[in-house]
Structures are given as C-alpha cells and as structure tokens.
Design an enzyme around this catalytic site. Structure first.
Site: not given
Ligand code: PGA
Length: 251
Positions: A9, A11, A96, A98, A168, A174, A214
């Site tokens: 992803n 982003k 997601h 976010e 997640e 992140g 992460s």
């Molecule tokens: P990350 O994000 O690996 O940077 O923690 C995962 C995601 O949001 O899909």
C-alpha cells in the site's frame, strides 16, 4: 494450503518518476526470485495505468487504494469500480483505517464500496482493526466483529468468497510497533470464527486474511508463520523495492 499474498500500500507517496522507478526496480528484483506468494501493488490513482502496463509482465497484480461507492455520473473527484476494471486493476483496498478516520468512511459507505467493487470484478482487500484505546479497554474483538459484520456480512456466500480481509490494528500502522505474532494469530482466528458462523467452515478456511501494521523484513517471517495469517498488507516498507521483495520472499 492457501497461497500467501503480499500487498504493498503505497498510500499518498512518490512523484511519477519515483513511482515508475520503483515499479522497474521491483520487476528487476522479482525476475530473479521464485516466489511462493502472490504480489499486489497499490499505487495512487494517477499511477495505476503505468503500473498496470508493467503488470503485463506477470510479476504482480495491481490494486487501487480507494473506490467510489457510486456507479457513475456527477461525483466530482471520484473513481469508479468500472473505471478501475477497465484499466486492469484487479484489487482495491477498502475500509483502511486512514480512510475511516480522515474521510469519515462509515460502515454504510464501505458496504457500498464493497458492492461496487464486486459488481465490477474488483477484489476488495477489506481492512479492519481496533485503535489503541479500544485494545486497552479490551474492546478489540467487539470492534473488529462490528467492522467485519457491517462491512461484509450482507454478501452472499459466492460474493464473500472473493473478498480478502486485512487485520490492521490502528496502533501498529506506521508506528514501528507491530502486533505480536500471538496477537495477530489470536485476532485472525477470531475473524475466521466469525466467518465460520456466518458462511460455514469451508468458506472460513478458504478466506485470505492478511496482517498489516509495521510489517518489515525483520518481523514478516514470524508473523506469516502464524496459523491463519495469509500474508501481509505492507505500507512504509513497500516503498523500498529491496525491502518489499524481501518481505514477499518470506511469505
Ligand atoms: P505500515 O502501513 O506498514 O506503514 O504500518 C500498513 C498499512 O497501512 O496498510
């Protein structure tokens, strides 16, 4: 055994040249390895066409990061499922955290997005996960149960069988704090039990559930070795070709 999946992803990162460079680097690296896993990359909308041209070489599939809940028409700024389908996009991340947080995407909207995706041949990668306060107050199972039920359980068995889930935990995204392998395994088993109750054991066993938050080449092997963890949804680490391919190799 289910073939594992590693999805990247990206982003809202990279300019066009950087995106194309990353895709080329990925192909160079993937050419030299024999992977057991399926690889999906999810670049931002404007790069999908470029990425989907490179996907013809067969090393990865293409996913979008978002999709409109509407079919077509006067919805300025939206990208529809049929547009994605017409560009050889095969997957789409939906729900997601976010998007739930910054764009107020609620269960009703996510249901509409899932329906649009499935109607137009796009496989949803449907994300669920609790926040830190929700885990600290031991509400994580309740929260994930609600998200799975409200987002997906209106689907009939054939439709549901096409969906990929991603657990997640929001506190792991992140942050550099990964869920422990035991925490991931526990939640994946719980999600599978919900699916089993609703769609039966056979469907539940066949459903792909990825872990995200992460995920790196340092922790992927242990996470992917957990029963019921069918691969990863990788954010930050998917922006570096070598690191991402390392993760793919571990799946
Ligand atoms: P990350 O994000 O690996 O940077 O923690 C995962 C995601 O949001 O899909």
């Amino acid at each position: 055994m289910r073939k594992k999946i590693v999805a990247g992803n990206w982003k809202m990162n990279l300019c066009f040249e950087e995106a194309e460079e990353l895709v080329e680097e990925l192909i160079d690296l993937l050419e030299d390895v024999e992977l057991k896993s399926e690889v999906i990359i999810c670049p931002p909308f404007p790069y999908l066409e470029m990425a989907s041209d490179y996907a013809q070489e067969g090393f990865f599939k293409i996913g979008a990061q978002n999709i409109s809940p509407f079919e077509a028409g006067a919805y300025t700024g939206e990208v529809s499922a049929s547009m994605l389908d017409s560009m050889e996009v095969s997957h789409c991340i939906i729900g997601h955290s976010e998007r739930r947080k910054y764009f107020n995407e609620d269960d009703k909207m996510l249901t509409a997005k899932v329906n649009q995706a499935l109607e137009h041949n796009i496989i949803p990668i449907f994300c669920v996960g609790e926040s830190l306060p929700e885990r600290e107050s031991e509400k994580h199972f309740e929260v994930v149960r609600r998200q799975v039920r409200h987002g997906l359980f209106h689907l009939d068995t054939d439709e549901f069988a096409k969906v990929i889930l991603a657990y997640e935990p929001v506190w792991a995204i992140g942050t550099g704090i990964t869920a422990t392998p035991a925490q991931a395994a526990e939640m994946h088993a719980y999600i599978r039990s919900l699916i089993s109750e609703r769609y039966g054991e056979e469907v539940s066993k066949a459903t792909m559930i990825l872990y995200g938050g992460s995920c790196t080449s340092k922790n992927a092997a242990e996470l992917f070795a957990q029963p019921g963890v069918d691969g990863g949804l990788v954010g930050g680490a998917s922006l570096k070709a070598e690191e991402f391919v390392e993760i793919c190799k571990l799946a």
